[in-house]
Design an enzyme around this catalytic site. Sequence first.
Site, short mmCIF file in Angstrom:
data_model
loop_
_atom_site.label_atom_id
_atom_site.label_comp_id
_atom_site.label_asym_id
_atom_site.label_seq_id
_atom_site.Cartn_x
_atom_site.Cartn_y
_atom_site.Cartn_z
N VAL A 1 18.04 -1.71 -14.05
CA VAL A 1 18.98 -2.73 -13.57
C VAL A 1 19.08 -3.84 -14.61
O VAL A 1 18.09 -4.19 -15.26
CB VAL A 1 18.47 -3.36 -12.25
CG1 VAL A 1 19.54 -4.22 -11.62
CG2 VAL A 1 17.98 -2.29 -11.28
N TYR B 1 2.15 1.05 -11.23
CA TYR B 1 3.42 0.73 -10.56
C TYR B 1 3.96 1.97 -9.86
O TYR B 1 4.41 1.91 -8.71
CB TYR B 1 4.38 0.24 -11.64
CG TYR B 1 5.78 -0.10 -11.23
CD1 TYR B 1 6.08 -1.31 -10.62
CD2 TYR B 1 6.84 0.78 -11.50
CE1 TYR B 1 7.39 -1.63 -10.27
CE2 TYR B 1 8.14 0.46 -11.17
CZ TYR B 1 8.41 -0.75 -10.57
OH TYR B 1 9.71 -1.06 -10.23
N LEU C 1 16.14 -10.58 -9.88
CA LEU C 1 17.39 -10.02 -10.41
C LEU C 1 18.23 -9.36 -9.32
O LEU C 1 19.43 -9.64 -9.17
CB LEU C 1 17.01 -8.99 -11.50
CG LEU C 1 18.05 -8.02 -12.00
CD1 LEU C 1 19.17 -8.76 -12.71
CD2 LEU C 1 17.40 -7.02 -12.96
N LYS D 1 16.39 -11.78 -27.78
CA LYS D 1 16.02 -11.62 -29.19
C LYS D 1 17.24 -11.82 -30.11
O LYS D 1 17.16 -12.46 -31.15
CB LYS D 1 15.50 -10.19 -29.41
CG LYS D 1 14.03 -10.09 -29.81
CD LYS D 1 13.72 -8.63 -30.10
CE LYS D 1 12.38 -8.50 -30.74
NZ LYS D 1 12.04 -7.10 -30.99
N PRO E 1 16.90 2.85 -7.72
CA PRO E 1 17.83 2.44 -8.77
C PRO E 1 17.34 2.92 -10.14
O PRO E 1 16.13 3.08 -10.36
CB PRO E 1 17.80 0.92 -8.73
CG PRO E 1 16.96 0.54 -7.56
CD PRO E 1 16.10 1.72 -7.24
P1 NDP Z 1 12.15 -9.57 -10.20
O1 NDP Z 1 10.91 -9.53 -11.03
O2 NDP Z 1 13.39 -10.15 -10.81
O3 NDP Z 1 11.84 -10.36 -8.87
C1 NDP Z 1 10.70 -10.09 -8.16
C2 NDP Z 1 10.79 -10.81 -6.85
O4 NDP Z 1 9.62 -10.50 -6.09
C3 NDP Z 1 10.89 -12.31 -6.96
O5 NDP Z 1 11.74 -12.83 -5.97
C4 NDP Z 1 9.45 -12.75 -6.70
O6 NDP Z 1 9.35 -14.06 -6.18
C5 NDP Z 1 9.03 -11.73 -5.67
N1 NDP Z 1 7.59 -11.53 -5.61
C6 NDP Z 1 6.79 -11.03 -6.59
N2 NDP Z 1 5.51 -11.03 -6.18
C7 NDP Z 1 5.51 -11.55 -4.92
C8 NDP Z 1 4.49 -11.83 -3.98
N3 NDP Z 1 3.20 -11.56 -4.23
N4 NDP Z 1 4.86 -12.38 -2.78
C9 NDP Z 1 6.15 -12.66 -2.52
N5 NDP Z 1 7.16 -12.41 -3.36
C10 NDP Z 1 6.84 -11.88 -4.56
O7 NDP Z 1 12.42 -8.11 -9.67
P2 NDP Z 1 13.78 -7.28 -9.63
O8 NDP Z 1 14.81 -8.05 -8.87
O9 NDP Z 1 14.05 -6.79 -10.99
O10 NDP Z 1 13.32 -6.02 -8.77
C11 NDP Z 1 13.57 -5.93 -7.37
C12 NDP Z 1 13.11 -4.58 -6.90
O11 NDP Z 1 13.80 -3.57 -7.62
C13 NDP Z 1 11.62 -4.33 -7.14
O12 NDP Z 1 11.08 -3.69 -6.01
C14 NDP Z 1 11.60 -3.41 -8.35
O13 NDP Z 1 10.47 -2.60 -8.35
C15 NDP Z 1 12.87 -2.64 -8.17
N6 NDP Z 1 13.46 -2.09 -9.38
C16 NDP Z 1 13.81 -2.90 -10.43
C17 NDP Z 1 14.38 -2.34 -11.55
C18 NDP Z 1 14.79 -3.20 -12.70
O14 NDP Z 1 15.26 -2.62 -13.71
N7 NDP Z 1 14.65 -4.52 -12.65
C19 NDP Z 1 14.61 -0.91 -11.67
C20 NDP Z 1 14.26 -0.15 -10.50
C21 NDP Z 1 13.69 -0.74 -9.41
P3 NDP Z 1 9.19 -15.36 -7.17
O15 NDP Z 1 10.50 -15.49 -7.91
O16 NDP Z 1 8.95 -16.49 -6.26
O17 NDP Z 1 8.05 -15.04 -8.09
#
Ligand code: NDP
Length: 322
Positions: A174, A144, A15, A195, A171
């Site tokens: 998001v 987490y 995202l 949903k 953040p």
């Molecule tokens: P997503 O779940 O949308 O994406 C996660 C990403 O991490 C993907 O690109 C995935 O790759 C990659 N990934 C996961 N596991 C591995 C691994 N073992 N090795 C390599 N790549 C990996 O996450 P978001 O974009 O929502 O979140 C981004 C950051 O923001 C995170 O650190 C999250 O903790 C933080 N965050 C998110 C919030 C939210 O509301 N979404 C709120 C606050 C913080 P692939 O697609 O190939 O699986």
Amino acid sequence: MALEKVILVTGGSGLVGKAIEWVIENDKGKYGKGEGEKWIFITSKDGDLRSVEATRAIFEKYKPTHVIHLAALVGGLFKNIKYKLDFLRDNLLINDNVLHTAHEHKVEKVVSCLSTCIFPDKTTYPIDETMIHDGPPHESNFGYAYAKRLIDSQNKAYNDQFGDNFTSVIPTNVFGPHDNYDIQDSHVIPGLIHKCILAKKNGTPFIVSGTGKPLRQFIYSRDLAKLFIWVLREYKEIDPIILSVGEKDEVCIKDVSNAIVKAVGFEGEYSFDTSKADGQYKKTANNAKLMKYLPDFQFTPFDVAMKESTEWFIQNYDNART
Ligand code: NDP
């Protein structure tokens, strides 16, 4: 002109990663691709960051000068409750590998990503950047939360011992295009959008889990992306910075559901299932530090961001994460 910066974005398919890519490619103002910048967005297909060998191979290949570290095991309330050890261990390994490999490669700056849901459960509101370690996190997501909190400790330790310029951002919730729209394992907004679209399609009631009362601050992924780019280019502190809309823009889940009903154009039966868990009642964050640095930053209005996110999901229904 010679390249000055090679910016590696881990979690590039997620995202937040997709939003940064969108802003870099589309923003015609100060947040778009800068001169001498090369941006590389990687996913788990480029290597599993839980493995130190795979992480080193990625850094060897791209030789980044800067890193935005987003990759993480991320999920909604129910997935967090069920897989606490996975959330703790996978995130510990990913963060340690990325930070230590960045240190070995003398990366000039790393911006990692914490979250407001890692703050102490019992606290005073609004929360700010100084309160991350003040007490245990909410029971539902302690795996987490502890893994994420340690990023801040590692950043300080790398800076104290070696002078590394590793920082982090915090953040709030998001949402936006490329979110995970899975009904069981997603965050509240994409789960409810999905949903509601299904309820409209099938002519069934739209039932929202919980009371609708919990309060949250939501940030549109493309606004967050601009702020990430600003942090990478200009923010000088090692201490984290909260990236959020202000306290006055906090909304309850009922308001969110109403906005979704409007964006989807749903006209059927709509109610709240109060037998389901609500999670933390609120986690109001103070964005004063951000406002001090960027007093004129324009956040996208919630309804506009909701409409864009819903439309993106409808247009990409077959390829979106569901
Ligand atoms: P997503 O779940 O949308 O994406 C996660 C990403 O991490 C993907 O690109 C995935 O790759 C990659 N990934 C996961 N596991 C591995 C691994 N073992 N090795 C390599 N790549 C990996 O996450 P978001 O974009 O929502 O979140 C981004 C950051 O923001 C995170 O650190 C999250 O903790 C933080 N965050 C998110 C919030 C939210 O509301 N979404 C709120 C606050 C913080 P692939 O697609 O190939 O699986």
